[in-house]
Structure formats: C-alpha cells, structure tokens
Design a protein around this motif. Structure first.
Motif, PDB file in Angstrom:
ATOM      1  N   ASP A 149     -28.079-130.637 -33.941  1.00 52.05           N
ATOM      2  CA  ASP A 149     -27.794-130.313 -35.190  1.00 52.05           C
ATOM      3  C   ASP A 149     -28.243-128.974 -35.522  1.00 52.05           C
ATOM      4  O   ASP A 149     -27.318-128.258 -36.176  1.00 52.05           O
ATOM      5  N   GLY A 150     -29.166-128.336 -34.878  1.00 49.93           N
ATOM      6  CA  GLY A 150     -29.479-127.003 -35.218  1.00 49.93           C
ATOM      7  C   GLY A 150     -28.488-126.163 -34.487  1.00 49.93           C
ATOM      8  O   GLY A 150     -28.037-124.913 -34.869  1.00 49.93           O
ATOM      9  N   PHE A 181     -34.720-128.359 -38.870  1.00 50.93           N
ATOM     10  CA  PHE A 181     -35.145-129.420 -38.478  1.00 50.93           C
ATOM     11  C   PHE A 181     -36.493-129.542 -37.430  1.00 50.93           C
ATOM     12  O   PHE A 181     -36.948-130.436 -37.030  1.00 50.93           O
ATOM     13  N   TYR A 198     -34.067-124.823 -36.977  1.00 52.32           N
ATOM     14  CA  TYR A 198     -34.700-124.673 -37.757  1.00 52.32           C
ATOM     15  C   TYR A 198     -33.447-125.161 -38.950  1.00 52.32           C
ATOM     16  O   TYR A 198     -32.381-124.856 -38.520  1.00 52.32           O
ATOM     17  N   ASN A 243     -31.967-137.330 -44.535  1.00 56.38           N
ATOM     18  CA  ASN A 243     -31.733-136.217 -43.704  1.00 56.38           C
ATOM     19  C   ASN A 243     -31.122-135.055 -44.722  1.00 56.38           C
ATOM     20  O   ASN A 243     -30.010-135.447 -45.495  1.00 56.38           O
ATOM     21  N   TYR A 248     -28.168-132.252 -45.414  1.00 54.09           N
ATOM     22  CA  TYR A 248     -26.661-131.664 -44.816  1.00 54.09           C
ATOM     23  C   TYR A 248     -26.156-131.047 -46.076  1.00 54.09           C
ATOM     24  O   TYR A 248     -26.553-131.008 -47.208  1.00 54.09           O
ATOM     25  N   ALA A 256     -32.305-132.882 -33.492  1.00 58.25           N
ATOM     26  CA  ALA A 256     -32.590-131.469 -33.816  1.00 58.25           C
ATOM     27  C   ALA A 256     -32.109-130.438 -33.276  1.00 58.25           C
ATOM     28  O   ALA A 256     -31.583-129.531 -33.684  1.00 58.25           O
ATOM     29  N   LYS A 284     -28.909-134.904 -49.467  1.00 60.63           N
ATOM     30  CA  LYS A 284     -29.798-135.732 -48.839  1.00 60.63           C
ATOM     31  C   LYS A 284     -29.029-137.008 -48.294  1.00 60.63           C
ATOM     32  O   LYS A 284     -28.353-137.464 -49.561  1.00 60.63           O
ATOM     33  N   ILE A 309     -40.686-132.077 -42.725  1.00 60.36           N
ATOM     34  CA  ILE A 309     -39.768-131.514 -41.837  1.00 60.36           C
ATOM     35  C   ILE A 309     -38.393-132.121 -42.041  1.00 60.36           C
ATOM     36  O   ILE A 309     -38.494-133.452 -42.053  1.00 60.36           O
ATOM     37  N   MET A 310     -37.292-131.355 -42.214  1.00 61.87           N
ATOM     38  CA  MET A 310     -36.270-132.009 -42.645  1.00 61.87           C
ATOM     39  C   MET A 310     -35.591-132.789 -41.607  1.00 61.87           C
ATOM     40  O   MET A 310     -35.526-132.305 -40.416  1.00 61.87           O
ATOM     41  N   GLY A 311     -34.984-133.947 -41.761  1.00 59.12           N
ATOM     42  CA  GLY A 311     -34.475-134.769 -40.742  1.00 59.12           C
ATOM     43  C   GLY A 311     -33.031-134.412 -40.398  1.00 59.12           C
ATOM     44  O   GLY A 311     -32.452-133.688 -41.292  1.00 59.12           O
ATOM     45  N   ALA A 312     -32.732-134.581 -39.098  1.00 63.65           N
ATOM     46  CA  ALA A 312     -31.373-134.014 -38.512  1.00 63.65           C
ATOM     47  C   ALA A 312     -30.157-135.133 -38.757  1.00 63.65           C
ATOM     48  O   ALA A 312     -30.311-136.129 -38.605  1.00 63.65           O
TER      49      ALA A 312
END
Length: 334
Positions: free
Chosen positions: A241-242, A211, A209, A302, A304, A238, A297, A230-233
């Motif tokens: 990055d998670g 992502f 999450y 994505n 960050y 995903a 973004k 859903i947010m891009g990684a």
C-alpha cells in the motif's frame, strides 16, 4: 507524444542523475516540505519540454520474487488510473495531473493501459541494483526471447518494481522510487521509466508511511487507548500500500517531466522539485507538518482517499494543482 522528441533531447550521458522521491525522515516527519495553501512560495515553471500527451502503454517489469497478491493489488491500481470507479476515484486523482500541458497546449493523457509484463525472477542483474543497473534490467526485458517486452519509443513507459529481497542503490537511505529516461547506449532508445521498491521488509517506516512508524531517535509512535496509532493499510499490506503511493508519485512526475525539461520548480534540472514533491506527505485537507490530512476510513478503520476498480481503496499522495495553485486531491473538503 510525437516520439517525445527523444533523440533531440538527450542530456550528457555522464550526468546519470535521477529524479528521486526522497523520503528522508527529517523531511517527512519533522519538517514536512509541502506547500499546501502557500502558492506564493512556489515557482513551478514550464521549461518547454514534452509531457506524456499520447495514450500511455505501460510495461511492468517484476524484478525478483513477488507475492501474487501484491502483484494483483498493484495491477488493480494501474487499471484504476483510467477506469470508472465511485467518486473520489484514482482516475479523479489523475485529472489533476492531466491539467499539465506541453507547448502545443496538449494535456497529459488520461489513457494508461497496462500493455505488458515481464518477470525477471532469476535476478538477471543480481540482488543489488545500482541506479544505472536498472536500465540494464529494462534492456533484459526488451531483448529476452521468446517473451520480450516491446521496445516502444513512441508511447511506452517502463515501470521496474523490485521485490523485498532486492537492494537498490540509495533505497531506504534516500529514496523509495525515482524516474528518469533510458540511454540509447544501454537500452537502444530513449524511453521514460520509473523504479519503485517494495519496502515491507527493508524500510516500511520510511517508504510505507503512514502505514508504518519510522524508527528513529528512539521515539515511539503516538498511543491511543493504550495502542499504537498506526493507520491500517487498505489492501492489507503496509509495504504494497505504501508502494502504490510511491508509484502514483512517480507516474505523475514522469508524465509531467519525462525528459527533465518540462514541469518543475527551481533553476537546477539535476535537483528539480516536481509536481508531487511539492505535496510530500499530504493526502487530505489540512495536511502538512507530519499530518497527512483528513482521509476516509473503511469499515475496518483502514485509511484511504480514493476508490479503485473491483472495490479497491487506495491512499495516494496529492499533487500540485496548477489552476488552484495548491496541493489538491479529489477528497479535498473544499
């Protein structure tokens, strides 16, 4: 660190509890437990134990079969912890962690060096790991010849990362990662360590999450313009990055509470609320209640909140700032 007074601070081996990053769905998405702007509710105390004040030699143990691209992304995050990058950077995020001190007034170190890696691609402890079994993974890594990791009781920290095909006790059910310290009866000495699992195929909705969206109660993700919001990684996966956000969480807590007797809230050291637990699910200003907060973004949309080496971007959870007495990160809007 002065050996962290390791051998004077051992707890009963029968305890075998761990400090866990709990990502239960009810906590994170229905009743996110964080305290941004609620300093009166936080009783974060120092219990006189050591923090990781000496420069850290970090050793990674890659357990299982790993995608080299994922490994590169994780390495770059580790390099970013003490490297210069454009503001707001991963190193800027770590400066909040550095505000914590020990009883001598020494701050947590700003030097974290990736000092060695071990590849346990033959699954030395099998494809299912108990929590205690992770210490046997470390034992294997520091005793295998001819390429064993150093067993460093002075300023060594060990990070065990399990691949997508490895099941770990309580992984996906209750935790995405945890930290603790090794037992001399297993490893030979006491050193801080953390474990984090790759969740991309097992439980991305819980451990990757925001992502991935959690699958629970038949509830679909929110829709924007006919698509799932859903947010891009930022690094394209995903799961990894998670995982990086969980690694950040565990490193922050391991540095501020390596032997379960330094910085935490609550009266019970077997169930402490640590400096990252206080900010669960908060990545930017306004976060809380299932909303991650205001984040940046990239050109692909994505999400960050910090910059890293080699142009990398990462999304890492905020931690509790003991000076401001609230959750904080370098991307804060105030």
């Amino acid at each position: 660190m002065q050996k962290l007074h390791f051998h004077l601070l051992l707890l009963s081996l029968s305890c075998c509890f761990v400090l866990a990053l709990s990502w239960s769905q009810s906590q994170q998405f229905s009743h996110a437990k964080n305290y941004e702007g609620s300093s009166n509710l936080v009783d974060l105390d120092y219990h006189m134990g050591p923090v990781l004040a000496s420069p850290i030699n970090l050793y990674i143990i890659w357990y299982g079969h790993w995608n080299w691209r994922h490994q590169t992304t994780i390495r770059d995050f580790i390099y970013s912890l003490s490297s210069s990058s454009s503001f707001p950077s991963v190193a800027d995020w770590w400066r909040t962690v550095r505000l914590y001190t020990d009883q001598t007034g020494s701050n947590i170190t700003g030097s974290i060096v990736l000092s060695g890696e071990f590849y346990d691609s033959r699954y030395s402890q099998g494809r299912y790991l108990s929590r205690l079994g992770i210490q046997s993974v470390i034992k294997k890594a520091v005793t295998s010849h001819p390429r064993a990791l150093p067993l460093n009781p002075y300023n060594g920290v060990y990070l065990v990362l399990s691949s997508s095909d490895v099941q770990v006790q309580d992984f996906c059910r209750a935790v995405c990662g945890f930290h603790y310290f090794t037992f001399p009866t297993i490893v030979g000495v006491t050193v801080p360590y953390a474990w984090v699992g790759y969740s991309g195929t097992q439980c991305p909705g819980m451990c990757a999450y925001p992502f991935a969206w959690p699958k629970y109660s038949g509830r679909p993700p929110p829709s924007t313009n006919g698509g799932n919001n859903i947010m891009g990684a930022p690094n394209g996966d995903a799961g990894v990055d998670g995982m990086i956000s969980v690694i950040a969480h565990e490193l922050a807590e391991m540095s501020s509470n390596p032997l379960v007797n330094a910085w935490y809230a609550g009266d019970d050291p077997t169930a402490p609320t640590e400096i990252a637990d206080l900010c669960m699910g908060v990545y930017g200003s306004g976060g809380g209640g299932g909303y991650i907060g205001n984040v940046y973004k990239d050109s692909w949309g994505n999400g960050y909140n910090v910059n890293g080496v080699k142009g990398r971007k990462f999304l890492v959870q905020w931690v509790w700032n003991p000076v401001k007495r609230r959750c904080f990160g370098p991307n804060a809007m105030d």
